[in-house]
Write a protein that holds these residues in place. Sequence first.
Motif, PDB file in Angstrom:
ATOM      1  N   ALA A 182      -3.127   0.112  -4.257  1.00  0.00           N
ATOM      2  CA  ALA A 182      -2.608  -0.876  -4.104  1.00  0.00           C
ATOM      3  C   ALA A 182      -1.384  -1.063  -5.159  1.00  0.00           C
ATOM      4  CB  ALA A 182      -3.094  -2.193  -4.385  1.00  0.00           C
ATOM      5  N   LEU A 183       0.174  -1.395  -5.344  1.00  0.00           N
ATOM      6  CA  LEU A 183       1.125  -1.396  -5.936  1.00  0.00           C
ATOM      7  C   LEU A 183       2.122  -2.836  -5.786  1.00  0.00           C
ATOM      8  CD1 LEU A 183       2.970   0.135  -7.577  1.00  0.00           C
ATOM      9  CD2 LEU A 183       3.983   0.739  -6.195  1.00  0.00           C
ATOM     10  N   VAL A 184       1.664  -3.508  -7.189  1.00  0.00           N
ATOM     11  CA  VAL A 184       1.970  -5.000  -6.975  1.00  0.00           C
ATOM     12  C   VAL A 184       3.805  -4.410  -7.661  1.00  0.00           C
ATOM     13  CG1 VAL A 184       1.916  -7.216  -7.956  1.00  0.00           C
ATOM     14  CG2 VAL A 184       0.207  -6.171  -7.505  1.00  0.00           C
ATOM     15  N   LEU A 185       4.756  -5.498  -6.793  1.00  0.00           N
ATOM     16  CA  LEU A 185       5.843  -5.116  -7.517  1.00  0.00           C
ATOM     17  C   LEU A 185       6.460  -6.703  -7.165  1.00  0.00           C
ATOM     18  CD1 LEU A 185       6.917  -2.110  -6.030  1.00  0.00           C
ATOM     19  CD2 LEU A 185       6.536  -2.279  -8.428  1.00  0.00           C
ATOM     20  N   PRO A 186       7.589  -7.369  -7.812  1.00  0.00           N
ATOM     21  CA  PRO A 186       7.955  -8.037  -7.324  1.00  0.00           C
ATOM     22  C   PRO A 186       9.136  -8.282  -5.838  1.00  0.00           C
ATOM     23  CG  PRO A 186       8.905  -7.013  -9.770  1.00  0.00           C
ATOM     24  CD  PRO A 186       8.263  -6.171  -8.833  1.00  0.00           C
ATOM     25  N   THR A 187       8.537  -9.717  -5.164  1.00  0.00           N
ATOM     26  CA  THR A 187       8.880  -9.268  -4.004  1.00  0.00           C
ATOM     27  C   THR A 187       9.871  -8.276  -3.116  1.00  0.00           C
ATOM     28  OG1 THR A 187       7.792 -11.307  -3.573  1.00  0.00           O
ATOM     29  CG2 THR A 187       9.112 -10.758  -1.561  1.00  0.00           C
ATOM     30  N   ALA A 204      10.669  -1.003  -1.595  1.00  0.00           N
ATOM     31  CA  ALA A 204       9.800   0.226  -2.358  1.00  0.00           C
ATOM     32  C   ALA A 204       9.052   0.993  -0.529  1.00  0.00           C
ATOM     33  CB  ALA A 204       8.473   0.428  -3.129  1.00  0.00           C
ATOM     34  N   GLN A 205       8.933  -0.302   0.467  1.00  0.00           N
ATOM     35  CA  GLN A 205       8.312  -0.106   2.005  1.00  0.00           C
ATOM     36  C   GLN A 205       9.395   0.736   2.800  1.00  0.00           C
ATOM     37  OE1 GLN A 205       7.067  -4.194   2.419  1.00  0.00           O
ATOM     38  NE2 GLN A 205       4.860  -3.430   2.819  1.00  0.00           N
ATOM     39  N   THR A 206      10.547   0.169   2.453  1.00  0.00           N
ATOM     40  CA  THR A 206      11.543   0.807   3.505  1.00  0.00           C
ATOM     41  C   THR A 206      12.254   1.897   2.990  1.00  0.00           C
ATOM     42  OG1 THR A 206      12.443  -1.322   3.921  1.00  0.00           O
ATOM     43  CG2 THR A 206      14.092   0.476   3.387  1.00  0.00           C
ATOM     44  N   LEU A 207      11.506   2.501   1.608  1.00  0.00           N
ATOM     45  CA  LEU A 207      12.200   3.850   0.782  1.00  0.00           C
ATOM     46  C   LEU A 207      11.198   4.519   1.459  1.00  0.00           C
ATOM     47  CD1 LEU A 207      13.370   2.599  -3.055  1.00  0.00           C
ATOM     48  CD2 LEU A 207      14.927   3.983  -0.644  1.00  0.00           C
ATOM     49  N   PHE A 208       9.789   4.586   1.311  1.00  0.00           N
ATOM     50  CA  PHE A 208       8.448   5.214   1.811  1.00  0.00           C
ATOM     51  C   PHE A 208       8.574   6.206   2.878  1.00  0.00           C
ATOM     52  CE2 PHE A 208       5.521   2.050  -0.668  1.00  0.00           C
ATOM     53  CZ  PHE A 208       5.515   2.502  -1.675  1.00  0.00           C
ATOM     54  N   HIS A 209       9.408   5.303   4.411  1.00  0.00           N
ATOM     55  CA  HIS A 209       9.767   6.148   5.096  1.00  0.00           C
ATOM     56  C   HIS A 209      11.444   6.694   5.281  1.00  0.00           C
ATOM     57  CE1 HIS A 209       9.913   1.620   6.809  1.00  0.00           C
ATOM     58  NE2 HIS A 209      10.956   1.746   6.937  1.00  0.00           N
ATOM     59  N   ILE A 261       3.614   1.917  15.165  1.00  0.00           N
ATOM     60  CA  ILE A 261       5.019   0.649  14.097  1.00  0.00           C
ATOM     61  C   ILE A 261       4.638   1.402  12.911  1.00  0.00           C
ATOM     62  CG2 ILE A 261       5.443  -1.829  13.950  1.00  0.00           C
ATOM     63  CD1 ILE A 261       4.839  -2.083  16.759  1.00  0.00           C
ATOM     64  N   HIS A 262       5.018   1.540  12.379  1.00  0.00           N
ATOM     65  CA  HIS A 262       4.952   2.130  10.770  1.00  0.00           C
ATOM     66  C   HIS A 262       5.839   3.182  10.143  1.00  0.00           C
ATOM     67  CE1 HIS A 262       1.839   1.635   7.327  1.00  0.00           C
ATOM     68  NE2 HIS A 262       1.834   0.824   7.203  1.00  0.00           N
ATOM     69  N   HIS A 263       5.091   3.370   9.281  1.00  0.00           N
ATOM     70  CA  HIS A 263       6.109   4.490   7.761  1.00  0.00           C
ATOM     71  C   HIS A 263       6.196   5.814   8.438  1.00  0.00           C
ATOM     72  CE1 HIS A 263       5.923   1.761   4.525  1.00  0.00           C
ATOM     73  NE2 HIS A 263       4.948   1.846   4.584  1.00  0.00           N
ATOM     74  N   VAL A 314       0.436  -1.332   0.183  1.00  0.00           N
ATOM     75  CA  VAL A 314       0.262   0.236   0.336  1.00  0.00           C
ATOM     76  C   VAL A 314       0.982   1.725  -0.144  1.00  0.00           C
ATOM     77  CG1 VAL A 314      -1.792   0.808   1.497  1.00  0.00           C
ATOM     78  CG2 VAL A 314      -1.718  -1.163   1.244  1.00  0.00           C
ATOM     79  N   VAL A 315       1.108   2.262  -1.078  1.00  0.00           N
ATOM     80  CA  VAL A 315       0.885   3.761  -1.049  1.00  0.00           C
ATOM     81  C   VAL A 315       0.929   4.650  -0.444  1.00  0.00           C
ATOM     82  CG1 VAL A 315       2.026   4.886  -1.955  1.00  0.00           C
ATOM     83  CG2 VAL A 315       1.758   2.785  -3.429  1.00  0.00           C
ATOM     84  N   PRO A 316       1.843   4.806   1.222  1.00  0.00           N
ATOM     85  CA  PRO A 316       1.382   5.583   1.755  1.00  0.00           C
ATOM     86  C   PRO A 316       0.346   6.870   1.251  1.00  0.00           C
ATOM     87  CG  PRO A 316       3.624   5.022   2.936  1.00  0.00           C
ATOM     88  CD  PRO A 316       2.810   4.650   1.226  1.00  0.00           C
TER      89      PRO A 316
END
Length: 276
Positions: free
Chosen positions: A75-80, A86-91, A145-147, A68-70
């Motif tokens: 929703a965004l589907v990407l290679p695992t 990307a989740q790490t880059l979001f924060h 506990i999130h972005h 999920v894009v903050p």
Amino acid sequence: MSHQTDTMVTAIFEGDLQRYLRGLGGLLVFLLVWWVGAMTTQPSYLVPGPVDSVHAFFDLFATSTAIVVPIFGSALVLPTGLAHLAQTLFHYVPGLLLGASCGISLGLAMGWNGALDDWLRPLVRVLRPIPPLAWVVFAIVWFGIHHTGAAFIVFVGAFWINFYGAYGGVEGVSSELTDAASTLGVERDLSMLKLVALPSAAPHVLTGFRTSIGRCWMIVVGAELFGAPGVGYEIINASNNLAMATSVAYMFLISLAFLCMDVGFRLVERSVLSWR
């Protein structure tokens, strides 16, 4: 003249080639030591070998994961592997940019303004020794506990690194430069800061930001170990399942992300400081 130029180019090429070969040699020695260590360690899963780790790395891209894009909530589907990166880059990115902006701004202000420096220096000395990860408990209570919580931890780390880069750069401005600028008619404080202090401090500021790029990767992974989504969480999750090769694969992913960012920023730095 042409012969001298050719000789210089040849010498530079040979010097670069020697450095590359030495670097390659060091990498091969590391891989050999790693392979021997993996072969002699029992149980074998404790130290996965280079081959198993490479296989695990490619496995990260064999499946897809939805994230999920903050803010947008889409929703965004990407290679695992890319999904967790990307989740790490979001924060990571917001924390790095906000921390760097605030740290550079305060560092420039305190380095240039003696009165402000006198007021805030005791507070800086009290807060600076506190490690960014010590703020995790407050991040969890304040933001969850999130972005946002993880971005706050990255913000703290980026702030201090960039603060001292900017502070040291401005504080080290030569009095000869300011005297010369005054002689040429630069009298206003802001003009002196803009035309003299900032260009002089730019190398220190850029070095501080480049340092924070790498340090904040360490910080963000540590923040994710407490449950925030991203590569760090996947490292600890894989190790809990004794999938150590997968943990190493995510470590590879972090290294590649950092290398790409570092090379990109070095190009920017070289362009900005081309006047030197």
